[in-house]
Design a protein around this motif. Structure first.
Motif, PDB file in Angstrom:
ATOM      1  N   ILE A  63       1.321   5.837  -2.635  1.00 16.39           N
ATOM      2  CA  ILE A  63       2.354   6.738  -3.146  1.00 16.39           C
ATOM      3  C   ILE A  63       2.657   7.843  -2.130  1.00 16.39           C
ATOM      4  CG2 ILE A  63       2.870   8.448  -4.928  1.00 16.39           C
ATOM      5  CD1 ILE A  63       1.149   6.682  -6.838  1.00 16.39           C
ATOM      6  N   ASP A  64       1.615   8.424  -1.578  1.00 11.25           N
ATOM      7  CA  ASP A  64       1.791   9.534  -0.632  1.00 11.25           C
ATOM      8  C   ASP A  64       2.573   9.096   0.610  1.00 11.25           C
ATOM      9  OD1 ASP A  64       0.368  11.132  -2.347  1.00 11.25           O
ATOM     10  OD2 ASP A  64      -1.516  11.031  -1.213  1.00 11.25           O
ATOM     11  N   ASN A  65       2.425   7.832   0.984  1.00 10.22           N
ATOM     12  CA  ASN A  65       3.093   7.318   2.176  1.00 10.22           C
ATOM     13  C   ASN A  65       4.386   6.576   1.859  1.00 10.22           C
ATOM     14  OD1 ASN A  65       1.216   7.529   4.832  1.00 10.22           O
ATOM     15  ND2 ASN A  65      -0.083   7.314   3.022  1.00 10.22           N
ATOM     16  N   ASP A  66       4.766   6.565   0.574  1.00  9.10           N
ATOM     17  CA  ASP A  66       5.963   5.831   0.154  1.00  9.10           C
ATOM     18  C   ASP A  66       5.938   4.416   0.726  1.00  9.10           C
ATOM     19  OD1 ASP A  66       8.386   5.385  -1.112  1.00  9.10           O
ATOM     20  OD2 ASP A  66       9.577   6.121   0.574  1.00  9.10           O
ATOM     21  N   ALA A  67       4.798   3.766   0.591  1.00 11.73           N
ATOM     22  CA  ALA A  67       4.606   2.431   1.159  1.00 11.73           C
ATOM     23  C   ALA A  67       5.514   1.418   0.473  1.00 11.73           C
ATOM     24  CB  ALA A  67       3.151   2.013   1.017  1.00 11.73           C
ATOM     25  N   LYS A  68       6.054   0.498   1.253  1.00 13.38           N
ATOM     26  CA  LYS A  68       6.970  -0.508   0.740  1.00 13.38           C
ATOM     27  C   LYS A  68       6.228  -1.806   0.449  1.00 13.38           C
ATOM     28  CE  LYS A  68      10.199   2.482   1.572  1.00 13.38           C
ATOM     29  NZ  LYS A  68      10.717   3.316   0.455  1.00 13.38           N
ATOM     30  N   GLU A  69       6.734  -2.530  -0.536  1.00 16.56           N
ATOM     31  CA  GLU A  69       6.112  -3.805  -0.900  1.00 16.56           C
ATOM     32  C   GLU A  69       6.438  -4.904   0.098  1.00 16.56           C
ATOM     33  OE1 GLU A  69       5.433  -6.468  -4.956  1.00 16.56           O
ATOM     34  OE2 GLU A  69       7.036  -4.979  -4.896  1.00 16.56           O
ATOM     35  N   ILE A  70       7.521  -4.748   0.847  1.00 14.04           N
ATOM     36  CA  ILE A  70       7.933  -5.775   1.806  1.00 14.04           C
ATOM     37  C   ILE A  70       7.060  -5.697   3.053  1.00 14.04           C
ATOM     38  CG2 ILE A  70       9.834  -6.645   3.197  1.00 14.04           C
ATOM     39  CD1 ILE A  70      11.763  -5.457   1.188  1.00 14.04           C
ATOM     40  N   LEU A  71       6.583  -6.826   3.501  1.00 12.66           N
ATOM     41  CA  LEU A  71       5.726  -6.913   4.675  1.00 12.66           C
ATOM     42  C   LEU A  71       6.339  -6.223   5.886  1.00 12.66           C
ATOM     43  CD1 LEU A  71       3.254  -8.347   6.192  1.00 12.66           C
ATOM     44  CD2 LEU A  71       4.931 -10.124   6.740  1.00 12.66           C
ATOM     45  N   ASP A  72       5.522  -5.423   6.578  1.00 13.16           N
ATOM     46  CA  ASP A  72       5.922  -4.813   7.847  1.00 13.16           C
ATOM     47  C   ASP A  72       4.733  -4.913   8.787  1.00 13.16           C
ATOM     48  OD1 ASP A  72       6.726  -3.333  10.006  1.00 13.16           O
ATOM     49  OD2 ASP A  72       7.197  -1.512   8.879  1.00 13.16           O
ATOM     50  N   ASN A  73       4.806  -5.882   9.703  1.00 16.98           N
ATOM     51  CA  ASN A  73       3.693  -6.124  10.610  1.00 16.98           C
ATOM     52  C   ASN A  73       3.517  -5.008  11.637  1.00 16.98           C
ATOM     53  OD1 ASN A  73       1.538  -7.810  11.573  1.00 16.98           O
ATOM     54  ND2 ASN A  73       2.852  -8.510  13.243  1.00 16.98           N
ATOM     55  N   ASN A  74       4.499  -4.133  11.755  1.00 15.52           N
ATOM     56  CA  ASN A  74       4.443  -3.063  12.743  1.00 15.52           C
ATOM     57  C   ASN A  74       4.294  -1.677  12.128  1.00 15.52           C
ATOM     58  OD1 ASN A  74       4.916  -4.818  15.054  1.00 15.52           O
ATOM     59  ND2 ASN A  74       7.007  -5.016  14.289  1.00 15.52           N
TER      60      ASN A  74
END
Length: 219
Positions: free
Chosen positions: A202-213
Motif C-alpha cells: 500500500i505504501d508503495n502503491d504497488a501494481k498487480e501487473i508484473l514489472d520485471n524492472n
C-alpha cells in the motif's frame, strides 16, 4: 521407480471447470494454452489470455487443482481451500515463444507459476492468501533474466470473487494472484508478517501487473 502421484486421487473435472470459467468471464479474449506434454509428476498447463479492452494480459494455471492440497486442520472450513490455481497479470507487450521451456522467451514468468503450482503437492502442504514461496532454499533467481526469487500469494485487486473463485456443486477452486518478489522483500515479509507486507504494498502503491524492472519495495 513408480510415480507416487499416480496413486493420488485426481480431480480431472476441474479442467473443464477452468475452461468454462475462462469462456464465461473472458468471452472475447484471444486465448492460447502452453501445454505441458510430459511431466514426471502431474501436468500444469498455463492459459495465456488476452482480453481485448484491458491494459494487461493474463496467465492462469490449469492443473494445480487436479490434486487436493493438504490444508491445515486449524483452518476453518478447510475443504474450501483444498483446490487452487494461480493467476498473474502481465504487460500487453510481453510475448512468449510458441512452445514453453524455462529457457524460452520470457519463460521465467511461466516457470514461476509452474513451480509454485507444484510446491504444495510435492511437500504435502497447501498455499493460500498470505503465503510466500521461494524458488529454492538459497533464494536463487528463477532465471538470469530476473531478480525475482519467489512470490507472495495475494487476493486480486483487479478482479472480484466472481472471477477469483470457481464454485460448482461439490467443490471450490480458489484463484490466487501471484506477486513476484525480490530477496529483500521475501525477508521483509518473513520479518513483518503478511499484514506488514500488505502495508508495504500500500505504501508503495504497488501494481498487480508484473514489472520485471521495478525497484524493490523495501527501498
Amino acid at each position: 521407480m513408480s510415480n507416487p502421484f499416480h496413486e493420488r486421487e485426481f480431480f480431472d473435472e476441474h479442467i473443464d471447470w477452468i475452461s468454462s470459467h475462462i469462456d464465461q468471464h473472458f468471452p472475447n479474449a484471444e486465448t492460447t494454452v502452453f501445454h505441458e506434454m510430459f511431466a514426471p509428476d502431474f501436468k500444469v498447463h498455463v492459459y495465456f489470455i488476452k482480453p481485448a479492452n484491458a491494459t494487461y494480459n493474463i496467465l492462469l494455471t490449469e492443473g494445480m487443482s487436479t490434486l487436493a492440497m493438504n490444508v491445515s486442520d486449524n483452518i476453518e472450513n478447510k475443504d474450501d481451500y483444498k483446490f487452487a490455481e494461480l493467476m498473474m497479470l502481465i504487460p500487453k507487450d510481453i510475448e512468449f515463444d510458441d512452445v514453453y521451456t524455462p529457457e524460452s522467451k520470457n519463460g521465467y514468468i511461466i516457470t514461476m507459476l509452474k513451480e509454485t503450482a507444484r510446491f504444495p503437492h510435492h511437500y504435502n502442504t497447501w498455499i493460500g492468501e498470505g503465503h510466500s514461496i521461494v524458488s529454492s532454499a538459497e533464494m536463487e533467481p528463477y532465471s538470469p533474466e530476473t531478480r525475482f526469487v519467489g512470490g507472495v500469494i495475494l487476493p486480486s485487486v483487479t478482479f472480484g470473487e466472481d472471477v477469483m473463485c470457481i464454485r460448482r456443486e461439490g467443490g471450490v477452486i480458489n484463484i490466487y494472484s501471484f506477486f513476484p518478489v525480490y530477496e529483500d522483500e521475501v525477508r521483509y515479509k518473513i520479518d513483518h508478517g503478511y499484514q506488514g507486507f500488505l502495508q508495504l504494498l500500500i505504501d508503495n502503491d504497488a501494481k498487480e501487473i508484473l514489472d520485471n524492472n521495478r525497484p524493490s519495495l523495501v527501498g
